[in-house]
Design a protein around this motif. Sequence first.
Motif, PDB file in Angstrom:
ATOM      1  N   ALA A 116      94.602 -39.321 -53.207  1.00 16.00           N
ATOM      2  CA  ALA A 116      94.414 -40.733 -53.547  1.00 16.00           C
ATOM      3  C   ALA A 116      94.820 -41.019 -54.988  1.00 16.00           C
ATOM      4  CB  ALA A 116      92.961 -41.139 -53.326  1.00 16.00           C
ATOM      5  N   GLU A 117      94.752 -40.006 -55.838  1.00 15.74           N
ATOM      6  CA  GLU A 117      95.152 -40.177 -57.234  1.00 15.74           C
ATOM      7  C   GLU A 117      96.641 -39.914 -57.445  1.00 15.74           C
ATOM      8  OE1 GLU A 117      92.587 -37.540 -59.294  1.00 15.74           O
ATOM      9  OE2 GLU A 117      90.823 -38.848 -59.143  1.00 15.74           O
ATOM     10  N   GLY A 122      99.632 -29.977 -59.063  1.00 16.03           N
ATOM     11  CA  GLY A 122     101.068 -30.243 -59.006  1.00 16.03           C
ATOM     12  C   GLY A 122     101.419 -31.548 -59.696  1.00 16.03           C
ATOM     13  N   ASP A 123     102.595 -32.059 -59.401  1.00 19.32           N
ATOM     14  CA  ASP A 123     103.056 -33.291 -60.036  1.00 19.32           C
ATOM     15  C   ASP A 123     102.314 -34.502 -59.475  1.00 19.32           C
ATOM     16  OD1 ASP A 123     104.882 -31.897 -61.559  1.00 19.32           O
ATOM     17  OD2 ASP A 123     106.477 -32.076 -60.048  1.00 19.32           O
ATOM     18  N   ARG A 124     102.156 -35.487 -60.332  1.00 14.48           N
ATOM     19  CA  ARG A 124     101.512 -36.734 -59.916  1.00 14.48           C
ATOM     20  C   ARG A 124     102.580 -37.768 -59.602  1.00 14.48           C
ATOM     21  NH1 ARG A 124      96.561 -39.890 -63.009  1.00 14.48           N
ATOM     22  NH2 ARG A 124      96.065 -41.322 -61.272  1.00 14.48           N
ATOM     23  N   PHE A 125     102.536 -38.295 -58.387  1.00 15.03           N
ATOM     24  CA  PHE A 125     103.507 -39.292 -57.950  1.00 15.03           C
ATOM     25  C   PHE A 125     102.900 -40.692 -58.034  1.00 15.03           C
ATOM     26  CE2 PHE A 125     104.833 -35.349 -56.063  1.00 15.03           C
ATOM     27  CZ  PHE A 125     106.225 -35.382 -56.129  1.00 15.03           C
ATOM     28  N   ALA A 173      95.720 -45.161 -54.439  1.00 19.39           N
ATOM     29  CA  ALA A 173      94.305 -45.519 -54.344  1.00 19.39           C
ATOM     30  C   ALA A 173      94.128 -46.763 -53.472  1.00 19.39           C
ATOM     31  CB  ALA A 173      93.727 -45.753 -55.736  1.00 19.39           C
ATOM     32  N   GLU A 174      95.007 -47.768 -53.673  1.00 16.28           N
ATOM     33  CA  GLU A 174      94.917 -48.991 -52.868  1.00 16.28           C
ATOM     34  C   GLU A 174      95.265 -48.704 -51.412  1.00 16.28           C
ATOM     35  OE1 GLU A 174      94.095 -52.855 -51.957  1.00 16.28           O
ATOM     36  OE2 GLU A 174      93.768 -51.828 -53.865  1.00 16.28           O
ATOM     37  N   TRP A 175      96.258 -47.835 -51.203  1.00 23.10           N
ATOM     38  CA  TRP A 175      96.621 -47.453 -49.842  1.00 23.10           C
ATOM     39  C   TRP A 175      95.452 -46.761 -49.130  1.00 23.10           C
ATOM     40  CZ3 TRP A 175      98.862 -47.060 -45.343  1.00 23.10           C
ATOM     41  CH2 TRP A 175      98.817 -45.861 -44.632  1.00 23.10           C
TER      42      TRP A 175
END
Length: 566
Positions: A61-62, A86-89, A115-117
Amino acid sequence: MSKYLSFGLLILLFCPGYLQAQGGFWLKVKNDNSTEEVWRYFDEELKVQSTLDSILTTAVAEGYLAAYLEKTTEKTDSLEYNLVSGDRFKLVGLRKGNVPDPVWEEIPIGKASFAEWNHWSSQVLNFFENSGYPFVQLRLDSLQREGKEVLASINLETGPLITWDSVEVSGNTNTKAIFIQNLTGIKPGTPFSQKEFIESSKTLQNTPYFELSNAPGLSFQNKSAKPTFYLRDRNVNVIDGVIGLLPNENEPGKVLITGQLDLELYHLGGKGRDIAVHWLRMNPQSQSLGIQAKESFIFRSPLSVQLGFNLLKQDSTFIKRAFSLDFDYRFSGTGNIRFFTNREASDLISTSGYQDLKELPEVADYRWNQYGIGLNFNWLDSQFFPRRGMKVQIEMATGNKKILQNTGIPSEVYQGLDLNSPQVTGNFQVEQHVYVRPLWGMWFRGSGGFTRNKNLFLNDLFRIGGLKSIRGFNENFFFAKTYGYLNMEQRLIFGENSYLMLFSDIGLLTNPYEELTRDIPISFGAGINLETGNGVFRFIYGLGKSNLQPLSFSYSKIHFGYLARF
């Protein structure tokens, strides 16, 4: 219930193997972006796995789509994991895909983000699960990635439409399945609702007739959902006898024995059919009788019907009879609304001494047809011995009262008197339980009422006082045109249904027929409520003071009795 998100880029690594600790499990998860290391204790293995899944869901979610858990240490009573983020998308765009327009408009999504999704998808899944599609799935599809930015479309798979099958009842109970169906609102052939299933468990748990012996079951086959409720009947039928030892005001130095009998039979035939008989003798010449019969869910509707008869004989002064018909509509698991009609008739027993009156006496013969409405809400955590929660009852009634001319009273006193006039009455009661500590609880109850008419008589007024209203006084000691009182108890709990208590009551009453029309009765005392097998023993000692009774140990009231449930 299937409820998950699939993102394409996300690879969930479920943790195989079983923890074999005896008596509990310890878990530590270290985040590669944090130095915080905290051990957490779990008493069940399933809670460990649930926590690990929750950690991964939060990471996704983040925006950490490739996050996974790496096991670092495994022992007989503990596990250590490292969360590799890992990487944050960043989700920069979201297309509605095959989501129906009505759903897209009814549950709009805000600014595109993971988060909204996550929040939006939870709302949509709940919507479909409560509309007959428990196997609905949502996922992000057609992913387009530019660096660490992601553009995606929504893919919705509703699965088959599931409808309710008939309710099944199992366990040590005489309850009929049709009663459970009416009580929970689960109707065969209507779309399945996860919310209905969850609420039905709460409704059944708070029903006084029975309790859940096991968690409800739910099976799916042939596009239908069959709920199974495991019940165990409670001992709800009541035989309650109370003996009161009171000073005999007419014969000083002697004791007056009064009595009370309550017989209540509930859930006859397993269909919510109730019958109750209440008898009370306040003194050698006064007594009351009440009989009620209730039939639940008439024609399989939320409507219940109750018939009642009440009789009050007040020494040698008057007798009052009331016939009632109530229609009770259950609109939720905790609330119901009542529509009722009541025919009240009161007559003088003797007219001795009334032959030379110049005006109407304080009691008279009358007939009163009333029509009313009532609201009841019950949020108590138990119907028998609650620890927490609130209960509210409100009632209003109006109707025409007709004064009858008694041949034993001079006809002149009726001259110029309006023999037909409207009369209005209302009352309320609010009960609150507070559970402070395991051995300490408090109970509060506030009650009030009023009656209005241009020609009110003593036999029109409310009867207040005694064990079930203002303690420390005889039963039905006060006559009141308007009243309000507060009951307060401090309870020292030493068993599931046993406690010692200190109480205090205070009231405000008005009576136009007393020399002092306004009275403020107060009382205090102590008592015990002791559970003994299938019954409850009660002993209460109280002292009261009012305009009509001084504060004195010679006027103290003792009530004791045994309430047997079977």
